[in-house]
Design an enzyme around this catalytic site. Sequence first.
Site, PDB file in Angstrom:
ATOM      1  N   LYS A  11       0.851  -1.200   0.000  1.00 49.75           N
ATOM      2  CA  LYS A  11       0.000   0.000   0.000  1.00 49.75           C
ATOM      3  C   LYS A  11       0.880   1.242   0.000  1.00 49.75           C
ATOM      4  CE  LYS A  11       0.914   1.207   4.463  1.00 49.75           C
ATOM      5  NZ  LYS A  11       1.840   2.309   4.761  1.00 49.75           N
ATOM      6  N   ASP A  47      -1.689  -1.751  10.318  1.00 51.91           N
ATOM      7  CA  ASP A  47      -2.202  -1.632   8.949  1.00 51.91           C
ATOM      8  C   ASP A  47      -2.922  -2.893   8.461  1.00 51.91           C
ATOM      9  OD1 ASP A  47      -0.909   0.772   9.038  1.00 51.91           O
ATOM     10  OD2 ASP A  47       0.858   0.070   7.936  1.00 51.91           O
TER      11      ASP A  47
END
Length: 305
Positions: free
Chosen positions: A14, A143
Amino acid sequence: MDAAAKLRLTTGAKLNLFLRVLGLRPDGYHELESIFHSLEFADDLELSPAEDISVVARPGDDFVGELPGQAENLVYKTAVMLRDHIGQPRGASIEVTKRIPIGGGLGGGSSNAAGALLALNELWGAHLERPDMIEIACAIGSDVLYCVEGGATSLVTGRGDKLAPLAAALAPIWFVLGISNEPLLTSEVYAAYDALETGEHPGPAPMTMALGAGDVSEIAASLYNDLEPAAFSLRPELADKRAVLMEAGALGAAMTGSGPTMFGIAADEGSARRIALEVEGDFDRVVVTRSGAGCVGGLGTPALL
Ligand code: C5P
């Protein structure tokens, strides 16, 4: 022929298109406001049934750096946590092929963990309810939940535990990643952030509007990361890398997460490849990739050996 079912999946990196630190929380973590965006650039996970839990990490193409031993691997921690949650003996042999650098701000370890959680839930027939899944994801790392929830471009708040998917009218964006082989410790970057004077921080509205409009130039112009001064204070050579990417033709450039990976946005694939060639000498490794459809790919298609 061995008929044991293997699960193969990809777990993507990401980028933080926007990251603002809102303050220090009583639990020692920092309250964040960030926009996460998934990439096609991914690691591979292969899981097969076994008596015990075992995790092996292997270097994928161009990977440089130390691979974690089994005990430190987030995938192993995830498997143990899920097995303990089920409360029955379970095992799996898991192979991780790493391409995403470790400690690079690209969320690779978190996405490996998220992929393992989803795959083991299936392999072990655990049928975890959503609240349990969320609890385990948040306990593994900051995350992980973003990825477990699918990895659609989202505004992420809290310590990474509150997600709001953004209405993104978005064609895939082309990115050039400038990777450093020397990882940065997330905890050290946050400590450096606390030690620095902080001024005004822009909000996420320009980026959410640019994403909503699907305007790549506006997205590039709205990139922002509060952790850059902290990471640059620990690694001064990073400060010039944004300019390097911009001079090579990027529409905008920034650091992702707590660094040290820098990235540039390119107008199209051709431009991304030209930028990559130009900045090759400025980074340890340069990767051209584009927006991914989500975080975990390929799950639900078990292959027979
Ligand atoms: O949750 P994770 O293990 O990824 O975080 C690593 C370290 O980074 C934490 O121990 C903490 O020091 C710091 N951190 C933080 N605030 C966040 C995320 C991470 O202070 N939102």
